[in-house]
Design a protein around this motif. Structure first.
Motif: not given
Length: 215
Positions: A103, A107, A111, A167, A170-171, A175
């Protein structure tokens, strides 16, 4: 500690150090920042960051240190009003992440792809302070620095609410909290390039261009 010193130290603590060291192996066993996000809202009330650190000295034979995540938040205006000259109330969380965390990896890749799609305005040098029109920044001021192989990419700018990175902090923080194990403050030593005394006193090095070796 005066207000200026509090601002300098608070900003440094919020952004975080480049390396985290194992307490009894400082300089020999440590993790290094590989992906970082730094953000503040349009009014400058709240400042936040997420840094992801990876092993900087291990190998397949001796093994690798697990990745470490560092989350920081400073409600700067509230803190300055409550205690103008006290120690900055920067709230820091640290997490140990699995060596191969799908995860987190997904992410970070998202990004990295998003930052490559951001528009960079080619305006040349602003010799007359001509910075062009200010774009939307309802989502705040944002900085991302990420490493990809031997490459390193840094972008800093204003974010509109429709930005693919609006976001991102925050994401990633969500995670990290879900995948990581919380660490005590003493688990690692934070090593900063600038000393506490230099930050507190605001000292700098002004050079006149003439070689002046230390005595």
């Amino acid at each position: 500690m005066n207000r200026r010193a509090k601002l300098r130290i608070g900003n440094a603590l919020t952004k975080g150090p480049w390396t985290l060291h194992v307490p009894d192996r400082v300089g020999w066993k440590y993790v290094e920042s590989q992906h970082s996000l730094h953000w503040h809202d349009p009014q400058g009330l709240t400042w936040r960051s997420v840094r992801l650190y990876c092993d900087a000295c291990g190998d397949d034979e001796e093994g690798y240190l697990d990745p470490i995540a560092r989350l920081a938040r400073w409600d700067r205006l509230d803190d300055l009003q409550a205690a103008p000259e006290g120690w900055p109330d920067v709230r820091i969380e640290r997490f140990r992440l699995p060596l191969d965390c799908p995860t987190v990896q997904a992410e970070v890749r998202r990004q990295q792809e998003a930052v490559q799609a951001l528009r960079f305005r080619t305006l040349g040098l602003p010799t007359r302070r001509d910075f062009g029109e200010h774009g939307p920044w309802e989502a705040g001021r944002f900085e991302i620095r990420t490493g990809g192989g031997w490459d390193d990419l840094k972008w800093r700018g204003d974010l509109g609410t429709d930005s693919p990175l609006a976001d991102a902090l925050d994401r990633l923080a969500a995670i990290v909290r879900d995948a990581g194990d919380p660490l005590p403050p003493t688990a690692f030593v934070e090593c900063y390039d600038t000393s506490f005394e230099a930050l507190a006193d605001g000292r700098r090095w002004d050079w006149n261009g003439i070689p002046t070796p230390p005595e």
